[in-house]
Design a protein around this motif. Structure first.
Motif, short mmCIF file in Angstrom:
data_model
loop_
_atom_site.label_atom_id
_atom_site.label_comp_id
_atom_site.label_asym_id
_atom_site.label_seq_id
_atom_site.Cartn_x
_atom_site.Cartn_y
_atom_site.Cartn_z
N SER A 187 0.81 -1.22 0.00
CA SER A 187 0.00 0.00 0.00
C SER A 187 0.84 1.26 0.00
N VAL A 188 2.09 1.17 0.49
CA VAL A 188 2.97 2.34 0.53
C VAL A 188 3.66 2.49 -0.82
N PHE A 189 3.57 3.70 -1.40
CA PHE A 189 4.17 3.93 -2.72
C PHE A 189 5.45 4.74 -2.58
N GLN A 190 6.52 4.24 -3.18
CA GLN A 190 7.79 4.95 -3.21
C GLN A 190 7.96 5.59 -4.58
N GLU A 191 8.54 6.80 -4.59
CA GLU A 191 8.64 7.54 -5.85
C GLU A 191 9.60 6.87 -6.84
N THR A 192 10.82 6.54 -6.40
CA THR A 192 11.80 5.92 -7.30
C THR A 192 12.54 4.80 -6.56
N PRO A 193 11.89 3.66 -6.36
CA PRO A 193 12.56 2.57 -5.63
C PRO A 193 13.57 1.81 -6.49
N ILE A 194 13.42 1.87 -7.83
CA ILE A 194 14.35 1.20 -8.73
C ILE A 194 14.83 2.22 -9.76
N PHE A 195 16.08 2.08 -10.19
CA PHE A 195 16.58 3.02 -11.20
C PHE A 195 17.67 2.35 -12.03
N TYR A 196 17.56 2.56 -13.34
CA TYR A 196 18.54 2.02 -14.30
C TYR A 196 19.20 3.17 -15.05
N ILE A 197 20.50 3.05 -15.26
CA ILE A 197 21.19 3.97 -16.16
C ILE A 197 22.49 3.32 -16.61
N SER A 198 22.88 3.58 -17.86
CA SER A 198 24.19 3.12 -18.33
C SER A 198 25.21 4.19 -17.99
N LEU A 199 26.43 3.78 -17.74
CA LEU A 199 27.47 4.76 -17.39
C LEU A 199 27.68 5.78 -18.51
N PRO A 200 27.73 5.37 -19.81
CA PRO A 200 27.87 6.38 -20.86
C PRO A 200 26.75 7.42 -20.84
N GLU A 201 25.51 6.98 -20.62
CA GLU A 201 24.39 7.91 -20.56
C GLU A 201 24.57 8.89 -19.40
N PHE A 202 24.97 8.39 -18.24
CA PHE A 202 25.16 9.23 -17.07
C PHE A 202 26.27 10.25 -17.30
N LEU A 203 27.41 9.80 -17.83
CA LEU A 203 28.53 10.71 -18.06
C LEU A 203 28.21 11.76 -19.11
N ASN A 204 27.45 11.37 -20.12
CA ASN A 204 27.05 12.34 -21.14
C ASN A 204 26.16 13.42 -20.55
N GLU A 205 25.25 13.04 -19.64
CA GLU A 205 24.41 14.03 -18.99
C GLU A 205 25.24 14.98 -18.13
N CYS A 206 26.25 14.44 -17.47
CA CYS A 206 27.15 15.29 -16.67
C CYS A 206 27.83 16.32 -17.55
N LYS A 207 28.27 15.91 -18.73
CA LYS A 207 28.94 16.83 -19.65
C LYS A 207 27.97 17.88 -20.19
N ARG A 208 26.76 17.45 -20.51
CA ARG A 208 25.77 18.40 -21.05
C ARG A 208 25.40 19.46 -20.01
N ASP A 209 25.46 19.10 -18.73
CA ASP A 209 25.11 20.06 -17.68
C ASP A 209 26.05 21.26 -17.65
N ILE A 210 27.25 21.09 -18.19
CA ILE A 210 28.22 22.19 -18.20
C ILE A 210 27.67 23.39 -18.97
N SER A 211 26.89 23.11 -20.02
CA SER A 211 26.36 24.20 -20.85
C SER A 211 24.89 24.52 -20.53
N ARG A 212 24.33 23.90 -19.50
CA ARG A 212 22.94 24.16 -19.13
C ARG A 212 22.85 25.22 -18.04
N VAL A 213 21.72 25.94 -18.06
CA VAL A 213 21.49 26.90 -16.99
C VAL A 213 21.08 26.14 -15.73
N LYS A 214 21.16 26.79 -14.59
CA LYS A 214 20.96 26.12 -13.31
C LYS A 214 19.63 25.38 -13.22
#
Length: 212
Positions: A86-113
């Motif tokens: 009955s209890v709902f958790q927002e994000t109990p499971i999460f998947y990501i590939s390391l290349p996807e994660f690192l690419n998002e880190c790099k893209r954040d350099i040119s993103r506004v806050k």
């Protein structure tokens, strides 16, 4: 008064909501899991207990041997178990590939806050009951510093996530095509000890996952 049909609909809705926030690709979501690896089957049968123990799992093998679909199957099984509660958790499971994660880190350099993605990803990777970090050694040409190795910035972010999950005994799955030495060279000793040395290991050979 809920009928049995109503209860099943609620469970399915919870299940889909959990999967919807998991970042798992549609292909893996719809693929029927047919892996016969005995260790993975044992985890699937007792997935809540396995996750509560804070175990980590390192899946390794060549391309196409069922690493990703096996790790995703564990996440989906846990989501199914949670959908019965009955209890709902927002994000109990999460998947990501390391290349996807690192690419998002790099893209954040040119993103506004206000458009930064990395802080949200880090939060999900730190707080989910179980995380699947796929392609943990697939860093060729992603680093701005040294080919086939992580930059100091990339390594610090990854260490922050993995070190917390290790210390707090949060279940984590890793998958890689690399042999141990190549993985060690890519990640460095501190990350290698947490990803490889501290994990249960399963070698995938494809024959265990016929029909996937």
């Amino acid at each position: 008064m809920f009928t049995e049909m109503d209860k099943e609909k609620v469970k399915e809705l919870r299940y889909q909501l959990i999967l919807g926030g998991s970042n798992i690709a549609k292909r893996e979501l719809v693929t029927e899991y047919k892996c016969r690896n005995k260790t993975i089957q044992a985890i699937l049968l007792n997935v809540k207990q396995w996750i509560s123990q804070g175990r980590s799992l390192y899946l390794h093998g060549s391309v196409g041997t069922g690493k990703t679909i096996s790790g995703v199957a564990i996440l989906k099984q846990y989501a199914k178990k949670l959908s019965e509660e009955s209890v709902f958790q927002e994000t109990p499971i999460f998947y990501i590939s390391l290349p996807e994660f690192l690419n998002e880190c790099k893209r954040d350099i040119s993103r506004v806050k206000d458009d930064l993605v990395t802080p949200l990803l880090i939060s999900k990777l730190k707080n989910a009951d179980i995380v699947f970090l796929d392609e943990i050694s697939a860093i060729k040409d992603l680093s701005a510093y040294e080919k086939n190795t992580l930059s100091a910035y990339e390594r610090s972010i990854l260490f922050e996530i993995i070190d917390q999950r290790t210390r707090e005994m949060q279940a984590t799955i890793y998958a890689s095509n690399s042999n141990p030495q190549s993985l060690k060279n890519a990640l460095g000793d501190p990350l290698y000890s947490r990803v490889y040395t501290a994990s249960d290991k399963i070698e995938m050979n494809g024959g265990d996952c016929r029909g996937v």
